[in-house]
Scaffold this motif. Sequence first.
Motif, short mmCIF file in Angstrom:
data_model
loop_
_atom_site.label_atom_id
_atom_site.label_comp_id
_atom_site.label_asym_id
_atom_site.label_seq_id
_atom_site.Cartn_x
_atom_site.Cartn_y
_atom_site.Cartn_z
N SER A 171 4.97 -5.75 4.80
CA SER A 171 3.89 -5.27 5.68
C SER A 171 3.09 -4.17 5.01
CB SER A 171 4.48 -4.76 7.00
OG SER A 171 5.16 -5.79 7.68
N GLY A 172 3.79 -3.24 4.36
CA GLY A 172 3.10 -2.16 3.66
C GLY A 172 2.23 -2.66 2.53
N LEU A 173 2.77 -3.56 1.71
CA LEU A 173 2.01 -4.10 0.59
C LEU A 173 0.81 -4.92 1.08
CD1 LEU A 173 4.80 -5.22 -1.92
CD2 LEU A 173 3.10 -3.40 -2.25
N LEU A 174 1.01 -5.70 2.13
CA LEU A 174 -0.08 -6.49 2.68
C LEU A 174 -1.19 -5.61 3.21
CD1 LEU A 174 2.09 -9.17 4.49
CD2 LEU A 174 0.39 -9.67 2.71
N LEU A 175 -0.82 -4.53 3.86
CA LEU A 175 -1.82 -3.60 4.37
C LEU A 175 -2.61 -2.98 3.22
CD1 LEU A 175 -3.09 -2.00 6.70
CD2 LEU A 175 -1.24 -0.34 6.46
N LEU A 176 -1.91 -2.55 2.17
CA LEU A 176 -2.60 -1.96 1.01
C LEU A 176 -3.49 -2.98 0.31
CD1 LEU A 176 0.29 0.17 -0.53
CD2 LEU A 176 -1.73 1.02 0.65
N ALA A 177 -3.00 -4.20 0.18
CA ALA A 177 -3.80 -5.23 -0.47
C ALA A 177 -4.97 -5.64 0.40
CB ALA A 177 -2.92 -6.44 -0.79
N HIS A 178 -4.72 -5.77 1.70
CA HIS A 178 -5.73 -6.22 2.66
C HIS A 178 -6.89 -5.23 2.76
CE1 HIS A 178 -7.06 -8.77 5.92
NE2 HIS A 178 -7.06 -7.76 6.77
N THR A 179 -6.58 -3.96 2.60
CA THR A 179 -7.62 -2.93 2.70
C THR A 179 -8.20 -2.54 1.34
OG1 THR A 179 -5.93 -1.19 2.63
CG2 THR A 179 -6.63 -1.96 4.80
N GLY A 180 -7.66 -3.12 0.25
CA GLY A 180 -8.16 -2.81 -1.08
C GLY A 180 -7.61 -1.53 -1.68
N ARG A 181 -6.70 -0.87 -0.97
CA ARG A 181 -6.18 0.42 -1.46
C ARG A 181 -5.30 0.25 -2.69
NH1 ARG A 181 -9.48 1.25 1.80
NH2 ARG A 181 -9.58 2.90 3.36
N LEU A 182 -4.65 -0.90 -2.83
CA LEU A 182 -3.76 -1.09 -3.97
C LEU A 182 -4.55 -1.16 -5.27
CD1 LEU A 182 -0.72 -1.35 -4.28
CD2 LEU A 182 -0.99 -3.83 -4.34
N GLY A 183 -5.85 -1.44 -5.17
CA GLY A 183 -6.69 -1.48 -6.36
C GLY A 183 -6.78 -0.14 -7.06
N LEU A 184 -6.48 0.92 -6.34
CA LEU A 184 -6.49 2.26 -6.94
C LEU A 184 -5.49 2.36 -8.08
CD1 LEU A 184 -6.60 4.45 -3.70
CD2 LEU A 184 -8.48 4.10 -5.31
N PHE A 185 -4.43 1.57 -8.00
CA PHE A 185 -3.36 1.64 -8.99
C PHE A 185 -3.39 0.47 -9.97
CE2 PHE A 185 -2.00 3.47 -4.93
CZ PHE A 185 -1.71 4.77 -5.32
N ASP A 186 -4.35 -0.41 -9.78
CA ASP A 186 -4.49 -1.58 -10.65
C ASP A 186 -3.18 -2.37 -10.71
OD1 ASP A 186 -5.87 -3.32 -12.32
OD2 ASP A 186 -5.27 -2.28 -14.14
N LEU A 187 -2.61 -2.61 -9.53
CA LEU A 187 -1.34 -3.33 -9.44
C LEU A 187 -1.51 -4.57 -8.56
CD1 LEU A 187 1.06 -0.29 -8.91
CD2 LEU A 187 0.84 -1.69 -10.98
N ASP A 188 -0.66 -5.54 -8.79
CA ASP A 188 -0.69 -6.78 -8.03
C ASP A 188 0.37 -6.74 -6.93
OD1 ASP A 188 -1.41 -9.74 -7.73
OD2 ASP A 188 0.75 -9.85 -8.10
N ALA A 189 -0.06 -6.96 -5.70
CA ALA A 189 0.85 -6.83 -4.56
C ALA A 189 1.98 -7.84 -4.61
CB ALA A 189 0.06 -7.00 -3.26
N ARG A 190 1.70 -9.07 -5.00
CA ARG A 190 2.74 -10.09 -5.02
C ARG A 190 3.80 -9.78 -6.08
NH1 ARG A 190 4.74 -15.18 -6.49
NH2 ARG A 190 5.12 -16.54 -4.68
N SER A 191 3.36 -9.27 -7.22
CA SER A 191 4.32 -8.90 -8.27
C SER A 191 5.23 -7.77 -7.79
CB SER A 191 3.58 -8.47 -9.53
OG SER A 191 2.85 -9.55 -10.08
N LEU A 192 4.65 -6.82 -7.08
CA LEU A 192 5.45 -5.73 -6.53
C LEU A 192 6.45 -6.26 -5.49
CD1 LEU A 192 2.74 -2.96 -6.08
CD2 LEU A 192 4.56 -3.03 -7.79
N MET A 193 6.00 -7.21 -4.68
CA MET A 193 6.88 -7.78 -3.67
C MET A 193 8.04 -8.52 -4.33
SD MET A 193 7.22 -7.96 -0.39
CE MET A 193 8.82 -8.46 0.25
N HIS A 194 7.72 -9.30 -5.35
CA HIS A 194 8.75 -10.04 -6.07
C HIS A 194 9.77 -9.09 -6.70
CE1 HIS A 194 9.79 -13.38 -9.19
NE2 HIS A 194 10.68 -13.30 -8.23
N GLY A 195 9.27 -8.02 -7.30
CA GLY A 195 10.16 -7.05 -7.91
C GLY A 195 11.07 -6.38 -6.89
#
Length: 207
Positions: A171-195
Amino acid sequence: MVDPSRAERRDAVNELKRTIILDAALGIFEAEGLQGASMRAIAKAAGYTPGAIYAYFPSKEHIYAAALGESLARLRAATELATRTGTATERFIAAGLAFFDFYDTNPRDLDLGFYLFRGGIRPQGLSEELNTELNVKLLAALAPLHLAALDSGGDTDRARRLTADVLAHASGLLLLAHTGRLGLFDLDARSLMHGHLRTLTETLGPP
């Protein structure tokens, strides 16, 4: 005696009307939120009179619950399909990724599931009865995670905690990805979820 073909046509028409109402309602919920939506606005968007849609749904809350219930049924199908084969560890990871992927590729379902249609992040829900029904469907969609944790040899409490952990992290990763906030860190949400799922599997098994 009712003509079977006539009954089938009637059922097909009723199902089509119900689908039209639900699609129209989702558009209204997106624009106005659950609180701002009205049966009159939903009826107008669907091309029906308010009286006509009351024949299918007694309130806008019931329409929302029907739409969310169908979304959760699709989510359940996705998590179950992903976990038909494999070891307990493989199924745990597959179920977690299926949950993440479902909402990542269906942003409208994400907004619907978390009541984000113009409502912001706050405790929201429907009636006690509808909330109970929807919570049962959510738990059913998460059941493959819970079962995989149990099959690994863990106890019920650990399986419950791991399932809640996956729900919270996704839920947290989806929220960050959905709002574009994860782009601040240049990271992929799915890769983080898998890890994260792989890390959790290290705790699978007997305590």
